[in-house]
Design a protein around this motif. Structure first.
Motif, PDB file in Angstrom:
ATOM      1  N   UNK A 120      46.872  95.244  14.691  1.00  0.00           N
ATOM      2  CA  UNK A 120      46.420  95.702  13.377  1.00  0.00           C
ATOM      3  C   UNK A 120      45.846  94.538  12.577  1.00  0.00           C
ATOM      4  N   UNK A 121      46.448  93.365  12.722  1.00  0.00           N
ATOM      5  CA  UNK A 121      45.944  92.172  12.035  1.00  0.00           C
ATOM      6  C   UNK A 121      44.517  91.870  12.474  1.00  0.00           C
ATOM      7  N   UNK A 122      44.285  91.909  13.773  1.00  0.00           N
ATOM      8  CA  UNK A 122      42.959  91.592  14.310  1.00  0.00           C
ATOM      9  C   UNK A 122      41.962  92.684  13.965  1.00  0.00           C
ATOM     10  N   UNK A 445      37.207 102.152  11.620  1.00  0.00           N
ATOM     11  CA  UNK A 445      36.481 101.812  10.395  1.00  0.00           C
ATOM     12  C   UNK A 445      35.650 100.541  10.556  1.00  0.00           C
ATOM     13  N   UNK A 446      36.089  99.632  11.400  1.00  0.00           N
ATOM     14  CA  UNK A 446      35.330  98.391  11.620  1.00  0.00           C
ATOM     15  C   UNK A 446      34.421  98.484  12.844  1.00  0.00           C
ATOM     16  N   UNK A 447      34.345  99.687  13.414  1.00  0.00           N
ATOM     17  CA  UNK A 447      33.515  99.926  14.595  1.00  0.00           C
ATOM     18  C   UNK A 447      33.890  98.999  15.747  1.00  0.00           C
ATOM     19  N   UNK A 448      35.181  98.717  15.834  1.00  0.00           N
ATOM     20  CA  UNK A 448      35.770  97.963  16.941  1.00  0.00           C
ATOM     21  C   UNK A 448      35.159  96.567  17.102  1.00  0.00           C
ATOM     22  N   UNK A 449      34.620  96.026  16.005  1.00  0.00           N
ATOM     23  CA  UNK A 449      33.898  94.756  16.116  1.00  0.00           C
ATOM     24  C   UNK A 449      34.816  93.552  16.286  1.00  0.00           C
ATOM     25  N   UNK A 450      36.117  93.716  15.985  1.00  0.00           N
ATOM     26  CA  UNK A 450      37.014  92.568  16.075  1.00  0.00           C
ATOM     27  C   UNK A 450      37.802  92.514  17.372  1.00  0.00           C
ATOM     28  N   UNK A 451      37.579  93.478  18.248  1.00  0.00           N
ATOM     29  CA  UNK A 451      38.180  93.363  19.573  1.00  0.00           C
ATOM     30  C   UNK A 451      37.563  92.163  20.294  1.00  0.00           C
ATOM     31  N   UNK A 452      38.319  91.480  21.138  1.00  0.00           N
ATOM     32  CA  UNK A 452      37.759  90.312  21.833  1.00  0.00           C
ATOM     33  C   UNK A 452      36.487  90.660  22.588  1.00  0.00           C
ATOM     34  N   UNK A 453      35.502  89.752  22.523  1.00  0.00           N
ATOM     35  CA  UNK A 453      34.241  89.994  23.220  1.00  0.00           C
ATOM     36  C   UNK A 453      34.435  89.990  24.727  1.00  0.00           C
ATOM     37  N   UNK A 454      35.507  89.325  25.180  1.00  0.00           N
ATOM     38  CA  UNK A 454      35.867  89.373  26.595  1.00  0.00           C
ATOM     39  C   UNK A 454      37.085  90.279  26.720  1.00  0.00           C
ATOM     40  N   UNK A 455      36.900  91.560  27.030  1.00  0.00           N
ATOM     41  CA  UNK A 455      38.017  92.503  27.025  1.00  0.00           C
ATOM     42  C   UNK A 455      38.979  92.273  28.180  1.00  0.00           C
ATOM     43  N   UNK A 456      40.085  92.993  28.141  1.00  0.00           N
ATOM     44  CA  UNK A 456      41.055  92.907  29.213  1.00  0.00           C
ATOM     45  C   UNK A 456      40.621  93.705  30.420  1.00  0.00           C
ATOM     46  N   UNK A 457      41.535  93.870  31.353  1.00  0.00           N
ATOM     47  CA  UNK A 457      41.200  94.566  32.594  1.00  0.00           C
ATOM     48  C   UNK A 457      41.077  96.066  32.399  1.00  0.00           C
ATOM     49  N   UNK A 458      41.650  96.596  31.299  1.00  0.00           N
ATOM     50  CA  UNK A 458      41.535  98.027  31.001  1.00  0.00           C
ATOM     51  C   UNK A 458      40.760  98.185  29.704  1.00  0.00           C
ATOM     52  N   UNK A 459      39.663  98.889  29.761  1.00  0.00           N
ATOM     53  CA  UNK A 459      38.849  99.076  28.567  1.00  0.00           C
ATOM     54  C   UNK A 459      38.372 100.520  28.492  1.00  0.00           C
ATOM     55  N   UNK A 460      38.267 101.027  27.270  1.00  0.00           N
ATOM     56  CA  UNK A 460      37.846 102.412  27.065  1.00  0.00           C
ATOM     57  C   UNK A 460      36.342 102.546  26.917  1.00  0.00           C
ATOM     58  N   UNK A 464      36.172 104.687  23.561  1.00  0.00           N
ATOM     59  CA  UNK A 464      37.198 104.085  22.734  1.00  0.00           C
ATOM     60  C   UNK A 464      37.306 104.712  21.355  1.00  0.00           C
ATOM     61  N   UNK A 465      36.174 104.832  20.660  1.00  0.00           N
ATOM     62  CA  UNK A 465      36.204 105.390  19.302  1.00  0.00           C
ATOM     63  C   UNK A 465      36.647 106.849  19.290  1.00  0.00           C
ATOM     64  N   UNK A 466      36.096 107.739  20.141  1.00  0.00           N
ATOM     65  CA  UNK A 466      36.587 109.125  20.149  1.00  0.00           C
ATOM     66  C   UNK A 466      38.080 109.224  20.457  1.00  0.00           C
ATOM     67  N   UNK A 467      38.577 108.420  21.392  1.00  0.00           N
ATOM     68  CA  UNK A 467      39.999 108.462  21.733  1.00  0.00           C
ATOM     69  C   UNK A 467      40.844 107.977  20.556  1.00  0.00           C
ATOM     70  N   UNK A 468      40.401 106.930  19.886  1.00  0.00           N
ATOM     71  CA  UNK A 468      41.124 106.449  18.709  1.00  0.00           C
ATOM     72  C   UNK A 468      41.136 107.490  17.596  1.00  0.00           C
TER      73      UNK A 468
END
Length: 582
Positions: A120-122, A445-460, A464-468
């Motif tokens: 939530x912080x990120x 609300x932030x359009x997922x812009x603060x997720x790491x640019x290098x994602x983990x091994x599981x990504x939506x 991602x946005x519809x599921x959220x």
């Protein structure tokens, strides 16, 4: 600050003393002056001792799905009987699948012990991340404390039920007896977490055995032993006559989904173990999926077998704080003349007891890690005390003892309230899912812009946005419903206090924010690792002697108003093992 010292996930250093490259990618977020820093912004203090099998063991054992369903059947038995139980489980698993997918993506991208607190912080970004993370962390912690209390209540009731099997004619149920047993189980579990932490991965594998193999044995026994079974109509179609809540059918059914939610409602538990895993980015999503999928399979099969074994529904409606599953076992295993088969009933309860005791250990472990993660970032009172870790035992002992103390107080609630167990389970679901909704909503609300640019091994990805969005909508809907009175018309004694508890938790957190955090809480160190550019906090925060972030040999260096870690090189710990980085 010199760019050579910037703790950035997107620009990891490739230098590391020892270890395979794939391990570095899993664990190392940065290297500060030669010291490895994990995804939380700290050096490792806990042993990374959980393999995928060990993690799966703790995930399945904490979830304890089919046992949770049977043990909390009093939550929904009045909301349509067997049909309400079975179909309510399906609805709960459906909406928790969206929650699980969202959590799995975040856990894979940012594997920290803080879990939703850090996410939530990120997701909140430079302006709102600090306050969103603070509220999320506290709400999540309170939610898990209610789950711990509910679990201890269940385990204590199992112990009492096992005693009463052989003392039916002389035993009289008293709430204080359950509370004494509650305390014994709680502090025994706490002792195991503190003094036997290194063997917990093995105990959780044993717990997984009891959940999987014990579940198969139980389903076979309660399906084969009954001399007569309930009718198909009773199991699948008797909703209307078994709706004893006073609410209209559709509303009563939705209120009863709480039982299903409690059954599978622990998807974030293992995310708080991220700093004890050698491969968190790969293993956490797998374990979350396994927890929900396998939990549903066992709980669904168990629910059907259980409902066909019921011959006297009235005997199960003895109160919310009791343990009706023992009555179902007695009905299912009774002799031909109707007398109780003491050995069979006791044996089935023993399977549940073994699994539940190990579940208690895993839940105390998870709760202590949540509070410890908050303490490291100066988010709790007496943070320097609760951030301490006994590295020989690989345990944050003060945080663990604090969790057990608060749980001891919560366990006294059923002494004075006939609906206390419903309040414990309901508050757990409402508070934890609210803590999930905050990072999901912030991502939207932030359009997922603060997720790491290098994602983990599981990504939506594009889903991602519809599921959220779906996850947040389901959480808002069901959390509102779970605050409704349990029956209508209601009384003071049977009132649902979940809404009061939610408001109380938010109010307490807001008070602590005003008194302490607004000026003295610098925010978690993940802010410096994942949020770059501009003012990180949106307001000036004094980072000085009065706002020292607990840590081992850490110095603070100004970065947008928030302390960004610089860590002085330390000697390699003696006797480090379990995959711990040097």
């Amino acid at each position: 600050m010199d760019s050579s010292h910037q703790a950035s996930v997107d620009e990891k250093r490739s230098v590391r003393a020892g270890g395979r490259p794939e391990d570095r990618d899993e664990i190392v977020a940065a290297i500060e002056n030669g010291v490895v820093v994990n995804a939380s912004g700290y050096r490792d203090q806990l042993n990374r001792q959980y393999s995928l099998l060990g993690l799966a063991g703790i995930a399945i054992t904490i979830d304890n799905a089919w046992i949770a369903l049977g043990s909390s059947i009093s939550v929904s038995i009045l909301n349509g009987g067997p049909p309400g139980l079975i179909f309510g489980l399906i609805v709960a698993v459906f909406y928790y699948s969206f929650i699980g997918a969202g959590l799995a993506e975040l856990a894979s991208a940012i594997p920290t012990a803080g879990g939703v607190y850090h996410w939530a912080t990120i997701a909140g970004g430079p302006k709102y991340g600090r306050i969103l993370g603070f509220f999320t962390g506290w709400i999540n912690f309170y939610g898990w404390m209610f789950d711990l209390a509910a679990l201890m209540q269940i385990t204590a009731n199992i112990c009492i039920s096992m005693y009463s099997v052989y003392h039916q004619t002389t035993y009289t149920y008293e709430p204080w007896q359950v509370y004494i047993t509650y305390l014994l189980v709680l502090w025994l579990s706490t002792a195991v977490v503190i003094f036997a932490n290194r063997v917990i991965p093995h105990t959780q594998k044993i717990g997984m055995f009891f959940v999987i193999v014990g579940g198969i044995i139980t389903i076979i026994v309660i399906s084969a032993m009954p001399k007569r079974h309930a009718s198909d109509y009773f199991v699948w179609k008797s909703f209307t006559e078994n709706n004893l809540t006073g609410w209209p059918g559709g509303l009563a059914f939705l209120l009863g989904v709480l039982n299903g939610a409690f059954t599978v409602g622990t998807p974030d538990a293992i995310t708080h173990m991220a700093e004890e895993l050698p491969h968190p980015k790969k293993d956490l999503p797998k374990a979350i999926g396994l927890q929900i999928g396998l939990g549903f399979l066992y709980a669904f099969c168990f629910a059907i077998a259980l409902c066909y074994a019921i011959t006297d529904l009235d005997a199960l409606q003895g109160g919310f704080n009791t343990y009706p599953l023992a009555n179902i076992y007695a009905q299912a295993t009774a002799h031909a003349d109707g007398t109780t088969n003491h050995g069979a009933t006791f044996g089935l309860l023993f399977i549940i007891l073994c699994s539940s005791l190990l579940c208690c250990v895993g839940t105390v472990l998870a709760n202590s890690r949540i509070y410890w993660a908050l303490a490291r970032d100066n988010a709790v009172p007496l943070s320097p005390l609760f951030t301490r870790v006994n590295e020989r035992l690989s345990c944050p002992i003060p945080a663990t003892l604090f969790v057990a103390t608060i749980a001891s107080a919560l366990g006294a609630i059923p002494l004075g309230s006939p609906t206390a167990f419903l309040n414990l389970t309901g508050s757990f679901i409402i508070l934890t899912t609210t803590s999930y909704a905050i990072p999901f909503a912030a991502n939207i609300l932030t359009r997922r812009q603060y997720l790491p640019s290098v994602p983990g091994s599981f990504r939506l990805g594009k889903f991602g946005t519809p599921i959220n969005i779906l996850a947040v909508l389901f959480i808002v809907l069901f959390n509102t419903l779970f605050c409704f009175p349990y029956d209508y018309p209601t009384t003071t004694e049977s009132m649902n206090y979940n809404s009061v508890i939610l408001v109380g938790v938010v109010a307490l957190t807001a008070l602590w924010w005003v008194v302490h955090a607004r000026r003295k809480y610098p925010g978690p160190r993940v802010m410096a690792l994942y949020i770059h550019g501009g003012d990180i906090t949106g307001e000036k925060v004094q980072v000085s002697e009065g706002v020292e972030v607990p840590g081992s040999g850490l110095e603070q260096e100004g970065y947008g108003g928030v302390g960004v870690l610089r860590e002085e090189p330390q000697e390699k710990k003696k006797g480090s093992d379990g995959g711990k980085l040097p």
